[in-house]
Design an enzyme around this catalytic site. Structure first.
Site, PDB file in Angstrom:
ATOM      1  N   HIS A  79      -6.379  -6.513  -1.259  1.00  0.00           N
ATOM      2  CA  HIS A  79      -7.325  -5.650  -0.531  1.00  0.00           C
ATOM      3  C   HIS A  79      -7.347  -4.258  -1.152  1.00  0.00           C
ATOM      4  O   HIS A  79      -8.397  -3.642  -1.318  1.00  0.00           O
ATOM      5  CB  HIS A  79      -6.943  -5.550   0.947  1.00  0.00           C
ATOM      6  CG  HIS A  79      -6.998  -6.864   1.680  1.00  0.00           C
ATOM      7  ND1 HIS A  79      -8.017  -7.768   1.499  1.00  0.00           N
ATOM      8  CD2 HIS A  79      -6.155  -7.425   2.583  1.00  0.00           C
ATOM      9  CE1 HIS A  79      -7.800  -8.824   2.265  1.00  0.00           C
ATOM     10  NE2 HIS A  79      -6.669  -8.652   2.930  1.00  0.00           N
ATOM     11  N   ASP A 133     -15.360 -11.318  -1.180  1.00  0.00           N
ATOM     12  CA  ASP A 133     -14.330 -12.312  -0.849  1.00  0.00           C
ATOM     13  C   ASP A 133     -13.427 -12.593  -2.050  1.00  0.00           C
ATOM     14  O   ASP A 133     -13.848 -12.488  -3.203  1.00  0.00           O
ATOM     15  CB  ASP A 133     -15.014 -13.609  -0.389  1.00  0.00           C
ATOM     16  CG  ASP A 133     -14.046 -14.549   0.324  1.00  0.00           C
ATOM     17  OD1 ASP A 133     -13.016 -14.068   0.837  1.00  0.00           O
ATOM     18  OD2 ASP A 133     -14.320 -15.765   0.355  1.00  0.00           O
ATOM     19  N   LEU A 147     -28.839   6.583  -2.423  1.00  0.00           N
ATOM     20  CA  LEU A 147     -28.455   5.218  -2.065  1.00  0.00           C
ATOM     21  C   LEU A 147     -28.017   5.207  -0.606  1.00  0.00           C
ATOM     22  O   LEU A 147     -27.345   6.130  -0.159  1.00  0.00           O
ATOM     23  CB  LEU A 147     -27.269   4.765  -2.952  1.00  0.00           C
ATOM     24  CG  LEU A 147     -26.632   3.406  -2.608  1.00  0.00           C
ATOM     25  CD1 LEU A 147     -27.518   2.256  -3.075  1.00  0.00           C
ATOM     26  CD2 LEU A 147     -25.251   3.267  -3.264  1.00  0.00           C
TER      27      LEU A 147
HETATM   28  C1  IPE Z   1     -15.971 -13.137   4.824  1.00  0.00           C
HETATM   29  O1  IPE Z   1     -14.840 -13.595   4.155  1.00  0.00           O
HETATM   30  C2  IPE Z   1     -15.722 -11.789   5.415  1.00  0.00           C
HETATM   31  C3  IPE Z   1     -15.566 -10.681   4.484  1.00  0.00           C
HETATM   32  C4  IPE Z   1     -15.621 -10.752   3.193  1.00  0.00           C
HETATM   33  C5  IPE Z   1     -15.342  -9.393   5.080  1.00  0.00           C
HETATM   34  P1  IPE Z   1     -13.799 -14.582   4.859  1.00  0.00           P
HETATM   35  O2  IPE Z   1     -12.728 -14.822   3.873  1.00  0.00           O
HETATM   36  O3  IPE Z   1     -13.391 -14.039   6.168  1.00  0.00           O
HETATM   37  O4  IPE Z   1     -14.692 -15.880   5.097  1.00  0.00           O
HETATM   38  P2  IPE Z   1     -14.250 -17.387   5.367  1.00  0.00           P
HETATM   39  O5  IPE Z   1     -13.228 -17.354   6.451  1.00  0.00           O
HETATM   40  O6  IPE Z   1     -13.672 -17.930   4.098  1.00  0.00           O
HETATM   41  O7  IPE Z   1     -15.512 -18.096   5.745  1.00  0.00           O
HETATM   42  C1  IPE Z   2     -11.990 -10.720   1.511  1.00  0.00           C
HETATM   43  O1  IPE Z   2     -10.931 -11.294   0.843  1.00  0.00           O
HETATM   44  C2  IPE Z   2     -11.585  -9.484   2.286  1.00  0.00           C
HETATM   45  C3  IPE Z   2     -11.649  -9.642   3.745  1.00  0.00           C
HETATM   46  C4  IPE Z   2     -12.053 -10.717   4.381  1.00  0.00           C
HETATM   47  C5  IPE Z   2     -11.231  -8.504   4.538  1.00  0.00           C
HETATM   48  P1  IPE Z   2      -9.997 -12.371   1.554  1.00  0.00           P
HETATM   49  O2  IPE Z   2      -8.887 -11.657   2.222  1.00  0.00           O
HETATM   50  O3  IPE Z   2     -10.794 -13.257   2.434  1.00  0.00           O
HETATM   51  O4  IPE Z   2      -9.443 -13.171   0.297  1.00  0.00           O
HETATM   52  P2  IPE Z   2      -9.268 -14.734   0.184  1.00  0.00           P
HETATM   53  O5  IPE Z   2     -10.570 -15.371   0.512  1.00  0.00           O
HETATM   54  O6  IPE Z   2      -8.203 -15.122   1.158  1.00  0.00           O
HETATM   55  O7  IPE Z   2      -8.849 -14.953  -1.236  1.00  0.00           O
HETATM   56 MG    MG Z   3     -11.741 -15.028   2.161  1.00  0.00          MG
END
Ligand code: IPE
Ligand code: IPE
Ligand code: MG
Length: 242
Positions: free
Chosen positions: A33, A16, A127
């Site tokens: 990303h 995240d 792995l």
């Molecule tokens: C969780 O992150 C999903 C992934 C990292 C793929 P999110 O950014 O979607 O989670 P929330 O919405 O903050 O809980």
């Molecule tokens: C996690 O990073 C990647 C996915 C959920 C695909 P985010 O896109 O949730 O990044 P933040 O949390 O908005 O910074």
């Molecule tokens: Mg996020």
């Protein structure tokens, strides 16, 4: 001296913080990303070096479809691109790739590419790399329940045979080492519908490092933290100390 038990056998990561990482740099979310792909690579490298058996990465949740369509589109394209560019390298490095989640919502081309990559790497031993895509912990529990119900209905199984072991055998990560350590980057202290069933006795580690900043050193910090913990599984500390 560190015993081999202090290295987690199965690590899962909620990757995240990509969007915030990009925003900090005045860029659009999808830039984050793309940058996150490097952290995926370095995590796989670290896991292999460290002798971790299974690495499970949360790439796209069942709730992430609710994001703006253009972000979802870029994530899907990135997934396809990375599959194409990385599979050979994974195979060369003896990594077995598995994609877990509800693939029914992905386009046919992507599913074919996933199945080909899984088949190509199926015999690899160094792995297991699980990529959780359109994955949800509740979905996993429900799909296991449905499989069991079908087996009871067809007479293949008796309902009395449904126990934790047989239930586990129908979940997405069946047959692999139990989850030892869950890492979440990006500073939030929540599970966001990741591995609900598998989290029962996992150790949790939350770091404020944003995913594109999650280097091998950051991974090492998480493993060191894990190694210093005493896992009691319901017993007393005295029982566990040998
Ligand atoms: C969780 O992150 C999903 C992934 C990292 C793929 P999110 O950014 O979607 O989670 P929330 O919405 O903050 O809980
Ligand atoms: C996690 O990073 C990647 C996915 C959920 C695909 P985010 O896109 O949730 O990044 P933040 O949390 O908005 O910074
Ligand atoms: Mg996020």
């Amino acid at each position: 001296m560190m015993s081999s038990q202090s290295i987690p056998r199965h690590v899962a990561i909620i990757m995240d913080g990509n969007g915030r990482w990009a925003k900090q740099r005045g860029k659009i979310r999808t830039f984050g990303h793309k940058a996150g792909v490097d952290s995926v690579r370095s995590s796989v490298t670290y896991a292999r070096k460290k002798g971790i058996q299974v690495l499970t990465l949360f790439a796209f949740s069942s709730e992430n479809w609710n994001r703006p369509a253009d972000e979802v589109g870029v994530l899907m394209e990135l997934f396809k691109l990375v599959l194409k560019s990385e599979v050979k390298r994974l195979h060369k490095n003896d990594v077995r790739l598995k994609v877990v989640g509800d693939l029914s919502r992905f386009d046919e081309k992507l599913v074919t590419r996933i199945r080909e990559a899984e088949a190509m790497t199926a015999g690899n031993q160094s792995l297991v790399l699980n990529i959780a895509a359109n994955y949800g912990g509740r979905w996993d529990i429900v799909q296991a329940a449905r499989q069991l119900a079908d087996k009871v209905k067809s007479g293949e199984m008796d309902s009395a045979q449904i126990d934790e072991t047989s239930f586990d055998a129908h979940t997405s990560l069946s047959g692999l080492a139990d989850l030892d350590l869950l890492i979440r980057t990006g500073g939030e202290s929540r599970v966001s519908n990741f591995l609900l069933w598998q989290l029962a006795y996992a150790e949790l580690y939350f770091t404020s490092a944003l995913w594109p900043d999650f280097t091998e050193q950051e991974f090492e910090l998480a493993v060191a933290d894990f190694s210093a913990r005493q896992r009691r599984f319901g017993k007393t500390g005295e029982q566990v100390e040998v």
